[in-house]
Design an enzyme around this catalytic site. Structure first.
Site, PDB file in Angstrom:
ATOM      1  N   LYS A   1      10.030-104.406  57.235  1.00  0.00           N
ATOM      2  CA  LYS A   1       9.426-105.453  56.349  1.00  0.00           C
ATOM      3  C   LYS A   1      10.251-106.797  56.406  1.00  0.00           C
ATOM      4  O   LYS A   1      10.042-107.929  56.896  1.00  0.00           O
ATOM      5  CB  LYS A   1       9.343-105.254  54.794  1.00  0.00           C
ATOM      6  CG  LYS A   1       9.074-106.517  53.850  1.00  0.00           C
ATOM      7  CD  LYS A   1       9.313-106.288  52.439  1.00  0.00           C
ATOM      8  CE  LYS A   1       9.585-107.434  51.768  1.00  0.00           C
ATOM      9  NZ  LYS A   1       9.701-107.146  50.475  1.00  0.00           N
TER      10      LYS A   1
ATOM     11  N   ASP B   1       4.553-106.192  52.285  1.00  0.00           N
ATOM     12  CA  ASP B   1       5.247-106.230  50.788  1.00  0.00           C
ATOM     13  C   ASP B   1       4.165-105.604  49.723  1.00  0.00           C
ATOM     14  O   ASP B   1       3.058-105.237  50.116  1.00  0.00           O
ATOM     15  CB  ASP B   1       5.541-107.424  50.279  1.00  0.00           C
ATOM     16  CG  ASP B   1       4.681-108.371  49.944  1.00  0.00           C
ATOM     17  OD1 ASP B   1       3.580-108.283  50.114  1.00  0.00           O
ATOM     18  OD2 ASP B   1       4.993-109.443  49.222  1.00  0.00           O
TER      19      ASP B   1
END
Length: 250
Positions: A159, A178
């Site tokens: 991420k 996310d």
């Protein structure tokens, strides 16, 4: 006098009350032959992307930063914390620690106090200092520009890597997943997975590569502004006609 005989009564038919009836299971969208979610039909995906472009043409990362290194630090700090809170901390943080060298040789206790409002400050201090030292010692003071290299930095997972590479350098290495992207991707039936890594792989198969960076920003904006986790504002959503999520509010 003949004895009376009891009349035989027909057995009562069993009836089932509404309460006793088993609830019919909700229909699940069928996956296609490749095992992908039904919502990944190319025409539907194109329609979803068009609606996102219409609603959020200028969506971008909301973490304030002046360079890729600051974006890296802010992204590490954003774990389990809002971008608003990270931006508040960043206002003074980067004045005191302007570069990788300043973070790498910071006094841990002092840095912990600076980033304490973002939560998990001890672990984040170790990650930020560790990443800064690695950048100095192994990458000549520059944030690496490949996923393979950036993942070697302490505290950096896919991420964070996608955020820095995509927003900081414009490199389409993958799709940021996310909590918002995860939730909305499932609501829009673009994936049936719960694991962020698997969700990213699913999205990379159906979203055109040229849209990977913008797509994640747009979903994050939509998740923050309209498609909330508990009470999505479906009446205000321009994707409502394309969405058949079971927790719609209309």
């Amino acid at each position: 006098m003949a004895p009376k005989t009891k009349k035989k009564t027909a057995p009562k038919k069993r009836t089932t009350s509404a309460k006793g009836k088993a609830a019919k299971p909700a229909r699940k969208a069928k996956a296609d032959k490749t095992g992908r979610a039904a919502g990944t039909d190319p025409k539907r995906v194109a329609a979803v992307l068009a609606k996102l472009d219409e609603a959020y043409p200028d969506a971008t990362c909301e973490l304030r930063h002046e360079n890729p290194f600051q974006l890296l630090v802010s992204t590490i700090l954003s774990a389990q914390c809002t971008d608003v809170r990270v931006n508040q901390v960043a206002e003074t943080l980067y004045k005191k620690y302007p570069d990788a060298k300043a973070f790498a040789y910071a006094t841990p206790n002092e840095l912990e106090m600076e980033i304490r409002p973002t939560g998990f400050f001890r672990n984040k201090t170790k990650s930020v200092m560790g990443a800064s030292k690695a950048i100095l010692e192994r990458f000549g003071g520059e944030v690496p520009r490949t996923m393979e290299e950036i993942l070697t930095l302490p505290g950096v997972a896919r991420k964070t890597g996608n955020v820095v590479l995509g927003t900081g350098f414009g490199i389409t290495s993958g799709i940021v997943v996310d909590t918002h992207v995860l939730r909305l991707s499932k609501r829009l039936d673009l994936t049936h997975n719960d694991d962020p890594k698997k969700v990213e792989q699913d999205l990379m198969q159906v979203i055109p590569r040229g849209k990977w960076i913008q797509f994640s920003h747009q979903l994050i904006w939509h998740g923050r502004r309209v498609c909330h986790a508990r009470k999505p504002k479906c009446t205000e959503c321009n994707l409502e006609s394309l969405c058949y999520s079971k927790d719609k509010t209309v």
